[in-house]
Design an enzyme around this catalytic site. Structure first.
Site, PDB file in Angstrom:
ATOM      1  N   SER A 145      30.989  50.861   9.554  1.00  0.00           N
ATOM      2  CA  SER A 145      32.377  51.252   9.288  1.00  0.00           C
ATOM      3  C   SER A 145      33.126  50.030   8.793  1.00  0.00           C
ATOM      4  CB  SER A 145      33.021  51.757  10.586  1.00  0.00           C
ATOM      5  OG  SER A 145      34.430  51.821  10.456  1.00  0.00           O
ATOM      6  N   TYR A 190      34.577  49.920  19.271  1.00  0.00           N
ATOM      7  CA  TYR A 190      34.042  50.518  18.036  1.00  0.00           C
ATOM      8  C   TYR A 190      33.715  49.432  17.000  1.00  0.00           C
ATOM      9  CZ  TYR A 190      33.973  53.949  14.149  1.00  0.00           C
ATOM     10  OH  TYR A 190      33.631  54.734  13.076  1.00  0.00           O
ATOM     11  N   LYS A 237      30.104  48.788  15.459  1.00  0.00           N
ATOM     12  CA  LYS A 237      29.848  48.940  14.017  1.00  0.00           C
ATOM     13  C   LYS A 237      29.407  47.626  13.370  1.00  0.00           C
ATOM     14  CE  LYS A 237      30.456  53.345  13.487  1.00  0.00           C
ATOM     15  NZ  LYS A 237      29.225  54.171  13.460  1.00  0.00           N
TER      16      LYS A 237
HETATM   17  P1  NAP Z   1      32.759  63.517  13.926  1.00  0.00           P
HETATM   18  O1  NAP Z   1      33.333  64.505  12.993  1.00  0.00           O
HETATM   19  O2  NAP Z   1      33.477  63.234  15.202  1.00  0.00           O
HETATM   20  O3  NAP Z   1      31.231  63.912  14.228  1.00  0.00           O
HETATM   21  C1  NAP Z   1      30.452  63.133  15.081  1.00  0.00           C
HETATM   22  C2  NAP Z   1      29.308  63.964  15.589  1.00  0.00           C
HETATM   23  O4  NAP Z   1      28.512  63.140  16.459  1.00  0.00           O
HETATM   24  C3  NAP Z   1      29.775  65.160  16.410  1.00  0.00           C
HETATM   25  O5  NAP Z   1      29.091  66.324  16.027  1.00  0.00           O
HETATM   26  C4  NAP Z   1      29.442  64.739  17.831  1.00  0.00           C
HETATM   27  O6  NAP Z   1      29.114  65.809  18.702  1.00  0.00           O
HETATM   28  C5  NAP Z   1      28.203  63.904  17.608  1.00  0.00           C
HETATM   29  N1  NAP Z   1      27.921  63.088  18.774  1.00  0.00           N
HETATM   30  C6  NAP Z   1      28.785  62.413  19.562  1.00  0.00           C
HETATM   31  N2  NAP Z   1      28.137  61.808  20.569  1.00  0.00           N
HETATM   32  C7  NAP Z   1      26.834  62.105  20.417  1.00  0.00           C
HETATM   33  C8  NAP Z   1      25.671  61.773  21.145  1.00  0.00           C
HETATM   34  N3  NAP Z   1      25.722  61.006  22.248  1.00  0.00           N
HETATM   35  N4  NAP Z   1      24.482  62.234  20.710  1.00  0.00           N
HETATM   36  C9  NAP Z   1      24.410  63.030  19.620  1.00  0.00           C
HETATM   37  N5  NAP Z   1      25.477  63.391  18.900  1.00  0.00           N
HETATM   38  C10 NAP Z   1      26.685  62.930  19.289  1.00  0.00           C
HETATM   39  O7  NAP Z   1      32.604  62.086  13.224  1.00  0.00           O
HETATM   40  P2  NAP Z   1      32.452  61.664  11.676  1.00  0.00           P
HETATM   41  O8  NAP Z   1      33.785  61.263  11.199  1.00  0.00           O
HETATM   42  O9  NAP Z   1      31.655  62.648  10.935  1.00  0.00           O
HETATM   43  O10 NAP Z   1      31.626  60.309  11.871  1.00  0.00           O
HETATM   44  C11 NAP Z   1      30.214  60.232  11.699  1.00  0.00           C
HETATM   45  C12 NAP Z   1      29.800  58.776  11.735  1.00  0.00           C
HETATM   46  O11 NAP Z   1      30.493  58.062  10.704  1.00  0.00           O
HETATM   47  C13 NAP Z   1      30.156  58.072  13.051  1.00  0.00           C
HETATM   48  O12 NAP Z   1      29.150  57.143  13.370  1.00  0.00           O
HETATM   49  C14 NAP Z   1      31.441  57.352  12.703  1.00  0.00           C
HETATM   50  O13 NAP Z   1      31.659  56.245  13.530  1.00  0.00           O
HETATM   51  C15 NAP Z   1      31.171  56.957  11.260  1.00  0.00           C
HETATM   52  N6  NAP Z   1      32.387  56.688  10.500  1.00  0.00           N
HETATM   53  C16 NAP Z   1      33.339  57.647  10.315  1.00  0.00           C
HETATM   54  C17 NAP Z   1      34.497  57.342   9.593  1.00  0.00           C
HETATM   55  C18 NAP Z   1      35.585  58.339   9.356  1.00  0.00           C
HETATM   56  O14 NAP Z   1      36.637  57.954   8.797  1.00  0.00           O
HETATM   57  N7  NAP Z   1      35.429  59.608   9.702  1.00  0.00           N
HETATM   58  C19 NAP Z   1      34.662  56.051   9.075  1.00  0.00           C
HETATM   59  C20 NAP Z   1      33.668  55.109   9.295  1.00  0.00           C
HETATM   60  C21 NAP Z   1      32.530  55.419   9.996  1.00  0.00           C
HETATM   61  P3  NAP Z   1      30.248  66.531  19.584  1.00  0.00           P
HETATM   62  O15 NAP Z   1      30.873  67.505  18.666  1.00  0.00           O
HETATM   63  O16 NAP Z   1      29.495  67.186  20.699  1.00  0.00           O
HETATM   64  O17 NAP Z   1      31.167  65.444  20.049  1.00  0.00           O
END
Ligand code: NAP
Length: 256
Positions: free
Chosen positions: A142, A154, A158
């Site tokens: 990230s 976080y 990251k």
């Molecule tokens: P999201 O919409 O919150 O989705 C995350 C998914 O991970 C959810 O389905 C969640 O399940 C699942 N999860 C959480 N804990 C888990 C565990 N212990 N084992 C297995 N699955 C688990 O997040 P996103 O925005 O798509 O982010 C995906 C990745 O990209 C993350 O690593 C995040 O840090 C990274 N990222 C995101 C952004 C952004 O702006 N969105 C920016 C930089 C990096 P539940 O529904 O059960 O919680």
């Protein structure tokens, strides 16, 4: 014939957001999918969409912070499809707080899912990959790896993903396995929508407050991360390893 035809991919956190978009994109490019998430119903919905579009997909319940669950997801891939070629360590959570209010649980929860989860999955996945002398590991970092207020846990996780990625590239390269990271900026998912809510803003208000600081003047979409992951998973990226690609609508390190 897609770029990933014949490949088997395991995507963690595939129930929604970037993980779901990545699973759909890898399937569109020909891969067979294992979708792993705490939220198995979410994975089942995405797997049903992928199957309706003519590809193969299996949903598994998996808490990546559990060594046994991570191993089971890899075993399911090998037992179902005979191999594992691509691992996307995407599962993630936020537990934001300023340092003086951040609890040990906030710290451990975030480090356990992002960093320990990626370690568990990579360690389990390397075995079938080493056996076949082929693999692609893509880790979600990230822009917060560069430091972000309220995200000591976080940011550390990251940044840790970047060190893990480089080390996997060094250790696993001799076995034909590449490891790379993508580092998104602001992507419109439930994760950023939940942050808006926590700040007392609507998702639209939060996005509007961020866009002046993004050179492209808009937030990103999950599909725009998925397309870069698909490139790194493909043979178009066969000589790229140990890299971090920022997907932030501008260069890494700008003051947000
Ligand atoms: P999201 O919409 O919150 O989705 C995350 C998914 O991970 C959810 O389905 C969640 O399940 C699942 N999860 C959480 N804990 C888990 C565990 N212990 N084992 C297995 N699955 C688990 O997040 P996103 O925005 O798509 O982010 C995906 C990745 O990209 C993350 O690593 C995040 O840090 C990274 N990222 C995101 C952004 C952004 O702006 N969105 C920016 C930089 C990096 P539940 O529904 O059960 O919680």
């Amino acid at each position: 014939m897609g770029r990933l035809s014949g490949r088997v991919a395991l995507v963690t956190g595939a129930g929604r957001g970037i993980g779901a978009a990545t699973a759909r994109r890898l399937a569109e490019e020909g891969a067979r999918l294992i979708l792993a998430d705490l939220d198995v119903e979410g994975c089942e919905r995405v797997a049903a969409e992928i199957k309706a579009a003519g590809s193969e997909a299996v949903a598994v319940r998996c808490d990546v912070s559990s060594e046994a669950d991570a191993q089971q997801a890899v075993t399911t891939a090998v037992e179902t499809f005979g191999q594992l070629d691509i691992l996307v360590n995407n599962a993630g959570i936020l537990r934001d707080n300023l340092l003086f209010k951040m609890s040990e649980n906030d710290w451990d929860g975030v480090l356990n899912v992002h960093l320990k989860g990626a370690f568990h999955c990579a360690r389990a996945a390397q075995k079938p990959m080493v056996e076949r002398k082929y693999g692609r590991i893509i880790n979600l970092s990230s822009t917060s790896a560069l430091g972000n207020r309220g995200q000591a846990n976080y940011s550390a996780a990251k940044a840790g993903m970047q060190g893990l990625t480089r080390t996997l590239a060094v250790e696993l390269g001799p076995f034909g396995i590449t490891a790379n990271a993508v580092a998104p900026g602001f992507i419109d998912t439930d994760m950023t929508r939940a942050t808006a809510q926590r700040l007392g803003l609507t998702p639209e208000q939060f996005q509007q407050s961020m866009t002046p600081h993004i050179p492209l003047r808009r937030v990103g979409q999950p599909s725009e991360v998925a397309s870069v992951i698909a490139f790194l998973a493909s043979d178009d990226a066969s000589y790229v390893s140990g890299q971090v690609i920022y997907i932030a609508g501008g260069p890494a390190g700008i003051i947000m």
